[in-house]
Design an enzyme around this catalytic site. Sequence first.
Site, PDB file in Angstrom:
ATOM      1  N   HIS A 255       0.937  -1.012  -0.201  1.00  0.00           N
ATOM      2  CA  HIS A 255       0.071   0.025  -0.108  1.00  0.00           C
ATOM      3  C   HIS A 255       0.956   1.428   0.061  1.00  0.00           C
ATOM      4  CE1 HIS A 255      -3.280   2.796   1.179  1.00  0.00           C
ATOM      5  NE2 HIS A 255      -4.038   1.747   0.928  1.00  0.00           N
ATOM      6  N   ASP A 306      -7.937  -5.368   0.177  1.00  0.00           N
ATOM      7  CA  ASP A 306      -8.330  -6.283  -0.887  1.00  0.00           C
ATOM      8  C   ASP A 306      -8.005  -7.835  -0.613  1.00  0.00           C
ATOM      9  OD1 ASP A 306      -9.753  -4.258  -2.189  1.00  0.00           O
ATOM     10  OD2 ASP A 306      -7.880  -3.447  -3.304  1.00  0.00           O
TER      11      ASP A 306
HETATM   12  N1  CMC Z   1       4.073  -7.752  -4.020  1.00  0.00           N
HETATM   13  C1  CMC Z   1       5.384  -7.626  -4.524  1.00  0.00           C
HETATM   14  N2  CMC Z   1       5.979  -6.534  -4.300  1.00  0.00           N
HETATM   15  C2  CMC Z   1       5.564  -5.550  -3.962  1.00  0.00           C
HETATM   16  C3  CMC Z   1       4.042  -5.541  -3.729  1.00  0.00           C
HETATM   17  C4  CMC Z   1       3.397  -6.529  -4.057  1.00  0.00           C
HETATM   18  N3  CMC Z   1       2.102  -6.650  -3.900  1.00  0.00           N
HETATM   19  N4  CMC Z   1       3.704  -4.174  -3.513  1.00  0.00           N
HETATM   20  C5  CMC Z   1       4.655  -3.486  -3.158  1.00  0.00           C
HETATM   21  N5  CMC Z   1       5.891  -4.439  -3.500  1.00  0.00           N
HETATM   22  C6  CMC Z   1       7.412  -4.003  -3.814  1.00  0.00           C
HETATM   23  C7  CMC Z   1       7.564  -3.403  -5.069  1.00  0.00           C
HETATM   24  O1  CMC Z   1       8.077  -4.276  -5.983  1.00  0.00           O
HETATM   25  C8  CMC Z   1       8.679  -2.168  -4.639  1.00  0.00           C
HETATM   26  O2  CMC Z   1       9.941  -2.862  -4.482  1.00  0.00           O
HETATM   27  P1  CMC Z   1      11.358  -2.317  -5.180  1.00  0.00           P
HETATM   28  O3  CMC Z   1      11.512  -0.990  -4.143  1.00  0.00           O
HETATM   29  O4  CMC Z   1      12.333  -3.655  -4.982  1.00  0.00           O
HETATM   30  O5  CMC Z   1      11.255  -1.910  -6.425  1.00  0.00           O
HETATM   31  C9  CMC Z   1       8.172  -1.895  -3.326  1.00  0.00           C
HETATM   32  O6  CMC Z   1       7.778  -2.833  -2.926  1.00  0.00           O
HETATM   33  C10 CMC Z   1       7.358  -0.283  -3.326  1.00  0.00           C
HETATM   34  O7  CMC Z   1       6.319  -0.773  -4.218  1.00  0.00           O
HETATM   35  P2  CMC Z   1       5.710   0.191  -5.225  1.00  0.00           P
HETATM   36  O8  CMC Z   1       5.064  -0.561  -6.157  1.00  0.00           O
HETATM   37  O9  CMC Z   1       6.666   1.202  -5.516  1.00  0.00           O
HETATM   38  O10 CMC Z   1       4.501   0.705  -4.236  1.00  0.00           O
HETATM   39  P3  CMC Z   1       3.517   1.957  -4.716  1.00  0.00           P
HETATM   40  O11 CMC Z   1       3.041   2.604  -3.437  1.00  0.00           O
HETATM   41  O12 CMC Z   1       3.719   2.668  -5.815  1.00  0.00           O
HETATM   42  O13 CMC Z   1       2.174   0.878  -4.962  1.00  0.00           O
HETATM   43  C11 CMC Z   1       0.431  -0.787  -4.565  1.00  0.00           C
HETATM   44  C12 CMC Z   1       1.283   0.537  -4.070  1.00  0.00           C
HETATM   45  C13 CMC Z   1      -0.882  -0.856  -3.892  1.00  0.00           C
HETATM   46  C14 CMC Z   1       0.057  -0.432  -5.981  1.00  0.00           C
HETATM   47  C15 CMC Z   1       1.355  -1.755  -4.684  1.00  0.00           C
HETATM   48  O14 CMC Z   1       1.755  -2.248  -3.301  1.00  0.00           O
HETATM   49  C16 CMC Z   1       0.765  -3.068  -5.487  1.00  0.00           C
HETATM   50  O15 CMC Z   1       0.688  -2.962  -6.661  1.00  0.00           O
HETATM   51  N6  CMC Z   1       0.071  -4.110  -4.743  1.00  0.00           N
HETATM   52  C17 CMC Z   1      -0.813  -5.234  -5.280  1.00  0.00           C
HETATM   53  C18 CMC Z   1      -2.127  -4.568  -5.919  1.00  0.00           C
HETATM   54  C19 CMC Z   1      -3.026  -4.306  -4.831  1.00  0.00           C
HETATM   55  O16 CMC Z   1      -3.010  -5.238  -3.840  1.00  0.00           O
HETATM   56  N7  CMC Z   1      -3.780  -3.306  -4.945  1.00  0.00           N
HETATM   57  C20 CMC Z   1      -4.640  -2.880  -3.832  1.00  0.00           C
HETATM   58  C21 CMC Z   1      -4.248  -1.675  -2.871  1.00  0.00           C
HETATM   59  S1  CMC Z   1      -5.457  -1.535  -1.621  1.00  0.00           S
HETATM   60  C22 CMC Z   1      -6.783  -0.875  -1.772  1.00  0.00           C
HETATM   61  C23 CMC Z   1      -7.145  -0.058  -2.992  1.00  0.00           C
HETATM   62  O17 CMC Z   1      -6.503   0.773  -3.022  1.00  0.00           O
HETATM   63  O18 CMC Z   1      -7.894  -0.540  -3.876  1.00  0.00           O
END
Ligand code: CMC
Length: 373
Positions: A255, A306
């Site tokens: 998140h 989620d």
């Molecule tokens: N699985 C694997 N690695 C992850 C995940 C995950 N679900 N989430 C974050 N990371 C890693 C990411 O690869 C990155 O690693 P590195 O620094 O080595 O490149 C680090 O953690 C930071 O992640 P980010 O993608 O830059 O974080 P963000 O704030 O841009 O994205 C997010 C947040 C929710 C989009 C992301 O965590 C994600 O894609 N999660 C999976 C989809 C999901 O569950 N979404 C629902 C979110 S909560 C409710 C809603 O809003 O609907």
Amino acid sequence: METKCEVKHGLEGVAVAISSISYVDGEKGELIYRGFSIEDLVEYSNFEETAYLIWFGNLPNENELDFINAMLTKKRELPKNIIRLMYLFPKNAHPMEVLRSVVSVLGMYSSDNNSTFEDAINLTAKIPTIIAYWYRIKNNFSLIHPNEDLKHSENFLYMMFGDIPQEKELFDKSLILHMEQGMNASTFASTVTASTLSDVYSIITTALGTLKGQLHGGANEKVLMMLEEIRTIDYVEKYVNDLILKRKKIMGFGHRIYKTFDPRAKILKKWLNEIKEEIRYYKIALKVEEVVLKNFKGKKIYPNVDFYSGILYNYFNIPKDFFTTIFAMARIVGWTAHAMEYCKNNRIFRPRSIYNGPKNLDYKKIKEVKING
Ligand code: CMC
């Protein structure tokens, strides 16, 4: 390249509004709506009361609650032509596509004299009907029309399935969990639309299109797909490790704001634990959580709302492609509250991008361009 302003990728850490609607403490894992903790609201409140709180900033008295109940009840039915139109949609259309399209069409049926709040109530009342009608049309079932004697969420379950499950309150409370969450992607997108002084139907169409994506509300459906694919507890470790090795995102984890357990995921997990009978996919989900936490130790990646919401919806027999519409049915309250709040002190959103393309190219008419060779 222009260098006068800095790009914040994904607007991380950028505040775009001042708001008194909700507060998220990502380090402590706290979420409050208008000063009330999410834990207290799911314990003591219900959909209608929390919706009033989010829209107006205070808990309603009895008259005010009656007013909201009456408004939500009388606006549930859809115009006949929209129902006819829904029968023409392809049966394999995703429920979020149907919801987004019908909300957009409803804009043509709204009067220009309506206040933003009247339109907000109108859509909040109608979204459950759109979802339930589509479920029934898609499955060739006859429609079940709204029942004025039933509360918002129980009427939805009634329109979907024709009867109301014993745990109807749990479903109602799960909606409270999804109602509001600060400046998330869909709220931001819809606030941008609001800032152009567009109408509520356009604002919510924008929100729905944004919520649909799998990094946002679409994650709940993907989580269930993953749990279905895993099938047995013994396969969890290999499945998750493969995803991590391939640097793929694990749906339902991570998140932008929560750097600890998402309090909504904690509440959902507690509810799932309390249900006496065996819940489908729950044990596999617990194992997935264990393996992910072990692998990402120190990286602050935890289950988000989620991850567990779909397991609860599945328990209520809601098909997985409808999960994100349930999220929308609740979040409409937050979207419209933010649109109304922002427009009280409106300024159109107009950020910029930094140009890094070429300049001063010589224009040549197409006939003057020599074809090499
Ligand atoms: N699985 C694997 N690695 C992850 C995940 C995950 N679900 N989430 C974050 N990371 C890693 C990411 O690869 C990155 O690693 P590195 O620094 O080595 O490149 C680090 O953690 C930071 O992640 P980010 O993608 O830059 O974080 P963000 O704030 O841009 O994205 C997010 C947040 C929710 C989009 C992301 O965590 C994600 O894609 N999660 C999976 C989809 C999901 O569950 N979404 C629902 C979110 S909560 C409710 C809603 O809003 O609907």
